[in-house]
Design an enzyme around this catalytic site. Structure first.
Site, PDB file in Angstrom:
ATOM      1  CG  LEU A  21      17.912 -21.136  28.056  1.00 38.84           C
ATOM      2  CD1 LEU A  21      18.290 -22.017  26.879  1.00 38.84           C
ATOM      3  CD2 LEU A  21      19.029 -21.117  29.073  1.00 38.84           C
ATOM      4  CG  ASP A  22      10.342 -20.753  26.508  1.00 34.00           C
ATOM      5  OD1 ASP A  22       9.698 -19.733  26.775  1.00 34.00           O
ATOM      6  OD2 ASP A  22       9.897 -21.910  26.648  1.00 34.00           O
TER       7      ASP A  22
END
Length: 328
Positions: free
Chosen positions: A120-121
């Protein structure tokens, strides 16, 4: 109203597209296709959780840091679990490199592939409902099946990727990937729960007028970076910086632009990670006609020395990246 307008096609489903194009992959035997389906499935689960973030207690910090010193968000941890479980159950992946884990995860199977992933950037943007994403790289293992995972399996150059992609969780959820034969974009249709082809063989504009950089760090930029930023201003380019790498990259890929995360006084090697951020986006950029460097060297040619190695990152429209390089 014409029946053709009433029943317009919404595109080819991801599963069918993968099956139809499987022969483009040099090692076509079904495993890579299944791996991409596993990633798509996990992304749907993560997308569902993100959409519930304001309703249940999964927003905010997890009270810990990952191995690179970033504060973990609750959804960071959740996304890491979802992708790890999906890839472990699928059986095609023998080892997993994740931003959220200090070392690689040995999945103890006979899988042929190694995955490097940022689950999850841009997760610091979760609490303010800004677009975030997942980034992944796929490599073939080098050691014989049935033997222990080796460093050669894990630390591979970006040029050895067999597939890479990202999922953008935004106003619509999109999955973008390449297997080395162009870049294809799929949009999630929530009522059907499927990804459908929305852009085939996506081409990045050769030039653009958008530059994306955190100018809050301008005082610690090198003189070359300062010169390029000033050049962009002199040309009356538009500054656009969301702070979510996937979102910034996706916009520039569609509209033409450059994304820069340079070395600074605080982060002498930049902040972005080579294995699970830069390599994947560099592969996608090149496959769509763009370019990616660390300011001097092609990103895909950099020999990794550690799982969480950081590099400066210049990626986007070819002419813009080359102009930036000329001033560095």
């Amino acid at each position: 109203m014409e029946s053709s307008r009433i029943a317009q096609s919404i595109g080819i489903a991801l599963d069918r597209f993968i099956k139809n194009n499987q022969d483009e992959f040099a090692y076509a035997s079904g495993e890579l296709s299944q791996l991409l389906r596993d990633i798509a499935l996990a992304s749907k689960v993560v997308n569902r959780e993100i959409n519930k973030a304001g309703l249940i207690d999964i927003m905010g910090g997890a009270g810990s840091q990952n191995n690179t010193g970033d504060d973990q968000q609750k959804l960071d941890v959740l996304a890491n679990i979802r992708f790890t479980r999906a890839l472990a159950k699928g059986g095609e992946v023998c080892a997993l490199i994740s931003e959220e884990e200090e070392s690689f995860t040995d999945l103890n199977n006979n899988g042929k592939y190694v995955i490097a992933i940022d689950p999850l950037d841009g997760s610091s943007n979760i609490d303010v409902n800004v677009s975030i994403g997942t980034i992944f790289s796929v490599y073939r293992r080098k050691s014989p099946i049935g033997t222990p995972i080796t460093e050669a399996d894990i630390l591979q150059k970006g040029s050895e990727q067999v597939a890479a992609g990202y999922i953008l969780y935004g106003s619509s959820t999109m999955l973008v990937y390449t297997t080395g034969h162009g870049v294809n974009c799929f949009t999630h249709e929530p009522s059907l729960g499927e990804y459908f082809l929305s852009k085939e063989r996506l081409i990045m504009p050769e030039d653009g007028r958008i530059y994306s950089i955190n100018e809050g760090s301008a005082n610690s930029f090198s003189e070359g970076v300062k010169k390029y930023v000033q050049y962009c201003k002199d040309q009356k380019y538009t500054a656009r910086y969301i702070g979510s790498l996937v979102a910034d990259f996706h916009r520039n890929m569609l509209k033409g632009g450059i994304y820069i995360y340079p070395s600074t006084a605080k982060d002498s090697n930049g902040k972005l990670r080579l294995m699970y951020e830069c390599n994947a986006l560099a592969f996608i950029a090149e496959q769509s006609g763009g370019k990616a460097t660390d300011g001097k060297n092609r990103i895909l040619d950099i020999e990794p020395t550690s799982l969480h190695q950081r590099v400066p990152f210049y990626v986007g429209s070819k002419e813009m990246v080359e102009k930036a390089e000329s001033l560095l």
